[in-house]
Design a protein around this motif. Structure first.
Motif, PDB file in Angstrom:
ATOM      1  N   TRP A 246       0.965  -1.274   0.065  1.00 30.69           N
ATOM      2  CA  TRP A 246       0.105   0.014  -0.027  1.00 30.69           C
ATOM      3  C   TRP A 246       1.014   1.199  -0.113  1.00 30.69           C
ATOM      4  O   TRP A 246       1.932   1.232   0.543  1.00 30.69           O
ATOM      5  CB  TRP A 246      -0.902   0.058   1.234  1.00 30.69           C
ATOM      6  CG  TRP A 246      -1.902  -1.015   1.282  1.00 30.69           C
ATOM      7  CD1 TRP A 246      -3.138  -0.987   0.900  1.00 30.69           C
ATOM      8  CD2 TRP A 246      -1.717  -2.296   1.593  1.00 30.69           C
ATOM      9  NE1 TRP A 246      -3.932  -2.063   0.934  1.00 30.69           N
ATOM     10  CE2 TRP A 246      -3.146  -3.011   1.423  1.00 30.69           C
ATOM     11  CE3 TRP A 246      -0.686  -3.295   2.128  1.00 30.69           C
ATOM     12  CZ2 TRP A 246      -3.201  -4.329   1.700  1.00 30.69           C
ATOM     13  CZ3 TRP A 246      -0.970  -4.294   2.448  1.00 30.69           C
ATOM     14  CH2 TRP A 246      -1.940  -5.059   2.328  1.00 30.69           C
ATOM     15  N   TYR A 247       0.589   2.050  -0.758  1.00 30.23           N
ATOM     16  CA  TYR A 247       1.030   3.510  -0.807  1.00 30.23           C
ATOM     17  C   TYR A 247       0.292   4.722  -0.309  1.00 30.23           C
ATOM     18  O   TYR A 247      -0.817   4.911  -0.495  1.00 30.23           O
ATOM     19  CB  TYR A 247       1.695   3.924  -2.389  1.00 30.23           C
ATOM     20  CG  TYR A 247       2.246   5.096  -2.658  1.00 30.23           C
ATOM     21  CD1 TYR A 247       3.818   5.058  -2.438  1.00 30.23           C
ATOM     22  CD2 TYR A 247       1.922   6.205  -2.909  1.00 30.23           C
ATOM     23  CE1 TYR A 247       4.523   6.079  -2.807  1.00 30.23           C
ATOM     24  CE2 TYR A 247       2.440   7.290  -3.264  1.00 30.23           C
ATOM     25  CZ  TYR A 247       3.861   7.012  -3.302  1.00 30.23           C
ATOM     26  OH  TYR A 247       4.516   8.454  -3.521  1.00 30.23           O
ATOM     27  N   PHE A 248       0.885   5.467   0.714  1.00 34.57           N
ATOM     28  CA  PHE A 248       0.490   6.510   1.174  1.00 34.57           C
ATOM     29  C   PHE A 248       1.226   8.069   0.978  1.00 34.57           C
ATOM     30  O   PHE A 248       2.467   7.956   1.307  1.00 34.57           O
ATOM     31  CB  PHE A 248       0.060   6.532   2.666  1.00 34.57           C
ATOM     32  CG  PHE A 248      -0.455   5.173   3.105  1.00 34.57           C
ATOM     33  CD1 PHE A 248      -1.863   5.088   2.933  1.00 34.57           C
ATOM     34  CD2 PHE A 248       0.295   3.957   3.395  1.00 34.57           C
ATOM     35  CE1 PHE A 248      -2.647   4.024   3.293  1.00 34.57           C
ATOM     36  CE2 PHE A 248      -0.484   2.741   3.566  1.00 34.57           C
ATOM     37  CZ  PHE A 248      -1.957   2.834   3.648  1.00 34.57           C
ATOM     38  N   ASP A 249       0.519   8.914   0.590  1.00 35.84           N
ATOM     39  CA  ASP A 249       1.180  10.192   0.404  1.00 35.84           C
ATOM     40  C   ASP A 249       1.314  10.899   1.764  1.00 35.84           C
ATOM     41  O   ASP A 249       0.214  11.051   2.390  1.00 35.84           O
ATOM     42  CB  ASP A 249       0.606  11.078  -0.621  1.00 35.84           C
ATOM     43  CG  ASP A 249       0.983  10.663  -2.084  1.00 35.84           C
ATOM     44  OD1 ASP A 249       1.850  10.623  -2.465  1.00 35.84           O
ATOM     45  OD2 ASP A 249      -0.260  10.671  -2.927  1.00 35.84           O
ATOM     46  N   VAL A 250       2.396  11.413   2.326  1.00 36.48           N
ATOM     47  CA  VAL A 250       2.623  11.847   3.434  1.00 36.48           C
ATOM     48  C   VAL A 250       3.388  13.123   3.128  1.00 36.48           C
ATOM     49  O   VAL A 250       4.294  13.206   2.366  1.00 36.48           O
ATOM     50  CB  VAL A 250       3.092  11.212   4.742  1.00 36.48           C
ATOM     51  CG1 VAL A 250       2.243   9.904   4.962  1.00 36.48           C
ATOM     52  CG2 VAL A 250       4.488  10.350   4.448  1.00 36.48           C
ATOM     53  N   ASP A 251       3.233  14.054   4.223  1.00 35.08           N
ATOM     54  CA  ASP A 251       4.048  15.105   4.136  1.00 35.08           C
ATOM     55  C   ASP A 251       5.760  14.817   5.000  1.00 35.08           C
ATOM     56  O   ASP A 251       5.643  14.148   6.177  1.00 35.08           O
ATOM     57  CB  ASP A 251       3.704  16.286   5.196  1.00 35.08           C
ATOM     58  CG  ASP A 251       2.299  17.164   4.497  1.00 35.08           C
ATOM     59  OD1 ASP A 251       2.369  16.956   3.164  1.00 35.08           O
ATOM     60  OD2 ASP A 251       1.509  17.382   5.368  1.00 35.08           O
ATOM     61  N   THR A 252       6.837  15.393   4.360  1.00 30.60           N
ATOM     62  CA  THR A 252       8.222  15.400   5.080  1.00 30.60           C
ATOM     63  C   THR A 252       8.049  16.072   6.507  1.00 30.60           C
ATOM     64  O   THR A 252       7.360  16.992   6.578  1.00 30.60           O
ATOM     65  CB  THR A 252       8.998  15.309   4.225  1.00 30.60           C
ATOM     66  OG1 THR A 252       9.140  17.048   3.673  1.00 30.60           O
ATOM     67  CG2 THR A 252       9.030  14.746   2.804  1.00 30.60           C
ATOM     68  N   GLY A 253       8.991  15.648   7.109  1.00 33.09           N
ATOM     69  CA  GLY A 253       9.583  16.546   8.401  1.00 33.09           C
ATOM     70  C   GLY A 253       8.637  16.018   9.748  1.00 33.09           C
ATOM     71  O   GLY A 253       8.676  16.704  10.646  1.00 33.09           O
ATOM     72  N   PHE A 254       7.811  14.964   9.564  1.00 30.90           N
ATOM     73  CA  PHE A 254       7.006  14.374  10.658  1.00 30.90           C
ATOM     74  C   PHE A 254       7.224  12.871  10.806  1.00 30.90           C
ATOM     75  O   PHE A 254       7.649  12.037  10.204  1.00 30.90           O
ATOM     76  CB  PHE A 254       5.751  14.539  10.420  1.00 30.90           C
ATOM     77  CG  PHE A 254       5.195  15.980  10.221  1.00 30.90           C
ATOM     78  CD1 PHE A 254       4.669  16.883  11.396  1.00 30.90           C
ATOM     79  CD2 PHE A 254       5.142  16.694   8.865  1.00 30.90           C
ATOM     80  CE1 PHE A 254       4.312  17.953  11.137  1.00 30.90           C
ATOM     81  CE2 PHE A 254       4.788  17.880   8.757  1.00 30.90           C
ATOM     82  CZ  PHE A 254       4.221  18.623   9.841  1.00 30.90           C
TER      83      PHE A 254
END
Length: 307
Positions: A246-254
């Protein structure tokens, strides 16, 4: 506190969320909403529906921040950009926030909306706010392992968590009313499957009862989550040739907390070492010999099943 404008607008059709989206409160300056609550963890849910509200406001100017005490929940948030980039009709944000007091069992929970000072004619708005008490299902006591680092991480009372994804793998979406009283929303998983190998969605038969192991509360996830799964199939030779991902888009830096729910629902698997698999997160191995039968998880008990 300064006054906030209240506006009416039609919400999207045929959606349960319309009860939140038919109206909005507009803030052209900083405004604080205060709620008397009991101490303990709360799910705080914010709903935003992009529309032209009072005085024909420019929807692109709805840029603002949301703060709770010392914590910034949203900074320079633009519903216009977010809904357009994600192709969503509306945006909902969910946080787990611990409310605590050293004096008594009650406290005031504040949410402050501030239009972005760097955006001319900016304003803030909100369509719906939910505050729901929930047991502390995220506390780790310092035992949560950090993928890539190999060190532990403590999820303590002072930490705020934001939910990004919550999936019912192999099954249908679960509405808040179908949750365990915590009113969480579970989406289906096909949009997040990575690659051509989608596996096989499987489900229990009607005679199956899901049992939670001793010490595991049944509010951890609704029983419907454990009634379905996605399998690589019964043929070991074939399953060795691909991964189910499964692939999830997330924000970097967290940092991100990933919680995996398992229940062995195949009636022909009743003993350890019959189904053993590896788990990778962010291309890092986190489990080399996962075995649901051996590790205490919700279990399926079947009566009158014909194979």
């Amino acid at each position: 506190m300064k006054k906030a404008a209240f506006a009416q607008t039609p919400g999207p059709k045929e959606r349960q969320e319309t009860r939140y989206l038919k109206s909005a409160r507009i803030f052209k300056s900083e405004f604080t909403n205060s709620f008397p609550v009991t101490v303990g963890r709360k799910f705080v849910r914010l709903y935003f529906y992009l529309a032209v509200y009072a005085n024909n406001l420019d929807v692109s100017k709805g840029v603002f921040s949301v703060v709770s005490g010392p914590y910034t929940l949203l900074k320079n948030f633009s519903a216009y950009e977010t809904t357009n980039n994600l192709n969503f009709d509306y945006i909902s944000k969910e946080y787990s926030i611990n409310i605590y007091s050293i004096i008594n069992d009650f406290e005031t929970f504040n949410l402050t909306f501030t239009p972005a000072p760097g955006t001319p004619d900016s304003y803030a708005f909100i369509n719906g706010i939910e505050i729901v008490s929930h047991p502390d299902i995220y506390a780790s006591d310092g035992n949560t392992m950090m993928v890539d680092l190999g060190t532990t991480f403590d999820i303590n009372d002072a930490m705020i968590l934001e939910n990004i994804y919550r999936l019912n793998v192999g099954g249908q979406p679960i509405s808040p009313s179908g949750d365990t009283g915590l009113f969480r929303r579970w989406t289906d998983d096909p949009p997040y499957i990575f690659g051509a190998s989608v596996g096989i969605p499987v489900a229990t038969n009607p005679n199956t009862t899901i049992g939670y192991p001793s010490g595991m509360p049944d509010y951890i996830a609704p029983v419907d989550v454990y009634k379905t799964a996605r399998s690589m199939g019964p043929t070991c030779e074939l399953s060795l040739n691909f991964n189910l991902s499964w692939y999830f888009d997330v924000d970097t830096g967290f940092s991100y907390l990933g919680r995996l729910h398992f229940c062995e629902i195949a009636p022909y698997i009743t003993k350890g070492n019959q189904r053993v698999f590896e788990i990778f997160i962010n291309n890092q191995t986190v489990e080399t010999e996962a075995d649901v039968i051996v590790t205490p998880q919700p279990m399926a008990e079947t009566s009158g099943y014909e194979h």
